[in-house]
Design a protein around this motif. Sequence first.
Motif, mmCIF file in Angstrom:
data_model
loop_
_atom_site.group_PDB
_atom_site.id
_atom_site.type_symbol
_atom_site.label_atom_id
_atom_site.label_comp_id
_atom_site.label_asym_id
_atom_site.label_seq_id
_atom_site.Cartn_x
_atom_site.Cartn_y
_atom_site.Cartn_z
ATOM 1 N N SER A 151 -14.088 1.916 -10.388
ATOM 2 C CA SER A 151 -12.666 2.239 -10.507
ATOM 3 C C SER A 151 -12.470 3.568 -11.219
ATOM 4 C CB SER A 151 -11.936 1.131 -11.267
ATOM 5 O OG SER A 151 -12.514 0.917 -12.532
ATOM 6 N N HIS A 202 -3.430 -2.842 -9.397
ATOM 7 C CA HIS A 202 -4.255 -1.986 -8.549
ATOM 8 C C HIS A 202 -4.323 -2.559 -7.148
ATOM 9 C CE1 HIS A 202 -7.338 -4.823 -10.150
ATOM 10 N NE2 HIS A 202 -7.947 -4.671 -8.973
ATOM 11 N N TYR A 249 2.504 1.524 -3.446
ATOM 12 C CA TYR A 249 1.551 1.893 -4.496
ATOM 13 C C TYR A 249 1.147 3.367 -4.372
ATOM 14 C CZ TYR A 249 -1.833 0.898 -8.128
ATOM 15 O OH TYR A 249 -2.522 0.886 -9.318
ATOM 16 N N TYR A 307 -4.196 6.930 -5.738
ATOM 17 C CA TYR A 307 -4.565 5.849 -4.816
ATOM 18 C C TYR A 307 -4.678 6.379 -3.382
ATOM 19 C CZ TYR A 307 -3.713 1.891 -1.653
ATOM 20 O OH TYR A 307 -3.766 1.005 -0.617
ATOM 21 N N THR A 312 -7.052 -2.256 -3.854
ATOM 22 C CA THR A 312 -8.431 -1.811 -3.694
ATOM 23 C C THR A 312 -8.847 -1.722 -2.236
ATOM 24 O OG1 THR A 312 -8.963 -2.822 -5.805
ATOM 25 C CG2 THR A 312 -10.809 -2.448 -4.308
ATOM 26 N N GLY A 352 -7.081 2.620 -10.170
ATOM 27 C CA GLY A 352 -7.578 2.570 -8.792
ATOM 28 C C GLY A 352 -8.958 1.967 -8.773
ATOM 29 N N SER A 356 0.820 -1.193 0.000
ATOM 30 C CA SER A 356 0.000 0.000 0.000
ATOM 31 C C SER A 356 0.870 1.266 0.000
ATOM 32 C CB SER A 356 -0.918 -0.040 1.215
ATOM 33 O OG SER A 356 -1.837 1.007 1.184
#
Length: 459
Positions: free
Chosen positions: A267, A224, A21, A28, A226, A294, A18
């Motif tokens: 998204s 991605h 990213y 994000y 999520t 995203g 996380s």
Amino acid sequence: MPFLHTWQLRAEFALRLSQMYGEEVPAYNTLVEVSSHVNQDFMDRHGSDAERLGTLERVTAERHGAIRVGSPQELASVARVFAAFGMHPVGFYDLRDASSSSVPVIATAFRPVDEDELAKNPFRVFTSLLATEDPRFFNEELQRELREFIDSRSLFPDGLLELADRATVGQGLDSDEAERLLHLATSVFQLSSEPVDDAWYRKLEAISAVAADIGGVSSTHINHLTPRVLDIDDLYQRMEDRGIKMIDAIQGPPRWNGPDVLLRQTSFRALDEERTFRFADGSEGQGKLRVRFGEVEQRGVALTRKGRDLYEEMNAEIDRRMTSGDSRSRVSETVWQEMLPGTDAELAAQDLAFYTYSSSASQGEVPDGASLAELVTAGTVELNPIVYEDFLPRSAAGIFQSNLREAGQRDDAQEGTLYDMDRLSEIIGLPIKDPVDLYRAQQDASLSELEKQLGVTLR
Ligand code: OOG
Ligand code: NI
């Protein structure tokens, strides 16, 4: 020296991905920030009832990721890495024929399986394998070139797989080794700055942008990550208000006047990212690729096989009723109100959705031969939804498609190659679990417990 248990490794792995990213794809971070506001506001509006589908702590930390690999060997290695984090293959998805969209991949999801492991940290990764053998997408020459290219790359650095195996066997690692595992495993999914071979990438892209993303570069990446929200309609509106353009629709079930069911997702489109390309004459230059996006999701109760059949019937009914100019969400809502029972008690009584059961009553307080439904109606027994922990093939294909600019090519005169759950299990080297069996077992175990507690056999 502290020891990190499997679930702690998993939670830390999710956190590091996380962070990585967020640095790579700043939008994000916005999504995560807005998600946490949506969840907090939802809690404020609904109080403790809001946690029926998971505690705020779990939902706030919850993520799923998506990765794509190119060969059976790569998939088997990914499985070894995920095993170290207590993530096991569940479910089989064939996206080559998912309704109108078609993407040359088959997939499974790696996730925790036990209830308490899910409660500690439910991190899951949707993992796709390029269907390189399918002649509808790849002719013989391209199949050979793809195999050669993919077999010559190595996605996993020395030491990662051995370390992962040790973590699996020992159900954790001590902190120095844990640090090394986490560092190596996270790095595998970082976007590489290696130049992209322009000719090879474009050749694959003409067939399928997904094939180029998987087989056109010498590394893999997470495409991605999520977060989960408790109210996706609210999130959608807030993102648009912030000027982040979302795809046109929320995928999966509509907003309706009934319990949250399965999975709703939406998204924002992949963004242009600068990449270095190498051209046929050896020169290099900058270009743009769109590979990462995203996504956000809302989860609801898992459906039984009977419930899933009804869900498919409702989808077919929605397709039938749609005429040009109709909004799909409006038609869907009507069909849902008409065809699906609107309460947990009814969904349970008709064996359409999965629940666990709890009661504060004890032995002797309930007559033998009472039915579960009666006890639920009387308020003696409480229903708790079992959250859907998996994915929906139609939505998954929709998420892939919404990020592609070109439709790609497919030769339907050819016969598709057979891939199924057994074949994918063989490739991974582990049996893939059927998600519905897992939910059913959880419900059955809860019912047996309840019968023991009440000292009765329930009808
Ligand atoms: C995976 C798309 C599927 C989902 O949430 O349905 C997916 C991908 O883009 O690689 O992640
Ligand atoms: Ni996804």
